[in-house]
Scaffold this active site. Sequence first.
Site, PDB file in Angstrom:
ATOM      1  CB  SER A 179      -0.786   0.181   1.293  1.00  0.00           C
ATOM      2  OG  SER A 179      -1.470   1.449   1.573  1.00  0.00           O
TER       3      SER A 179
ATOM      4  CE1 TYR B 188      -4.150  -2.262   5.213  1.00  0.00           C
ATOM      5  CE2 TYR B 188      -3.106  -0.036   4.805  1.00  0.00           C
ATOM      6  CZ  TYR B 188      -3.801  -1.238   4.285  1.00  0.00           C
ATOM      7  OH  TYR B 188      -4.402  -1.320   2.975  1.00  0.00           O
TER       8      TYR B 188
END
Length: 253
Positions: A139, A152
């Site tokens: 990401s 995350y």
Amino acid sequence: MRQPKAILITGASSGIGEALARCYAAPRIFLALVGRDVERLAAVARACESRGARVATCTADVTHGAGLAAWIETIDQQEPLDLVIANAGVSGGTAGGGESAAQLRRIISINVDGVLNTVLPVIPRMVARGRGQIALMSSLASFRGFPGAPAYCASKALVRVWGESLRPDLAQKGVQVSVICPGYVVSRMTAANDFPMPLLMPADRAAAIIRRGLARNKARIAFPWPIYALTRLIAALPAGLIEPLLARLPRKR
Ligand SMILES: NC(=O)c1ccc[n+]([C@@H]2O[C@H](COP(=O)([O-])OP(=O)(O)OC[C@H]3O[C@@H](n4cnc5c(N)ncnc54)[C@H](OP(=O)(O)O)[C@@H]3O)[C@@H](O)[C@H]2O)c1
């Protein structure tokens, strides 16, 4: 790999994984699709079959390594996999009370162990064949620790850095490795965000970008470029300068 014929995708029951499955689905293509939700996964499989692809599905949790490895090895014996996309992942909501220990462990378990459980069974098999391609879903959140999403960001950083380290080693053995770093993409994950998401992109457009990047064996498939550039800038700035700004960013509920 320009035209992979046998492709495994985890997290294929929704969002980016579903869009990738639909994007690759065509006659003479074999898709091995993994997800947890039986009905959504079956619906994606039907959609891919209607485009002419042959499809095998596995309703599995990517954290259950032994079962997933057994299925992947069986599939790879029947249809040697050209491309494996380790896409399944989750994010957390951390507003207010911070990240619970249980939530932290769950995110790391799915986003990190789940990726390892997906690709470790196929690496020796691809190396033995001297060909294959592995794509790891990271990401743009992997380039810095952002407040509100520590687990995350950390999980995606591990996946990206691991993939980037793996790439040159496996290239010598004929296996390509790419890391994928999207910005905001429409999915069940971003549907949970109640704040503005700059340059939010439809999942089918993200899938097309990813497919193009993989066909060119790009080391890093990062998009959209304005958010990528901004993220790199934020990561390069001194903490004392950027932390007060980051502290004001909206967080997941
Ligand atoms: N959307 C974004 O803006 C964005 C940006 C950067 C990176 N990403 C990454 O892209 C990947 C896909 O996310 P998405 O946005 O498409 O979200 P999504 O729509 O929520 O899809 C997540 C997929 O992962 C699967 N999954 C989650 N936990 C799993 C588990 N334990 N075992 C097996 N499958 C599991 C889900 O399956 P079930 O629904 O069947 O449980 C679903 O198919 C994630 O790795 C995410 O971090 C997304």
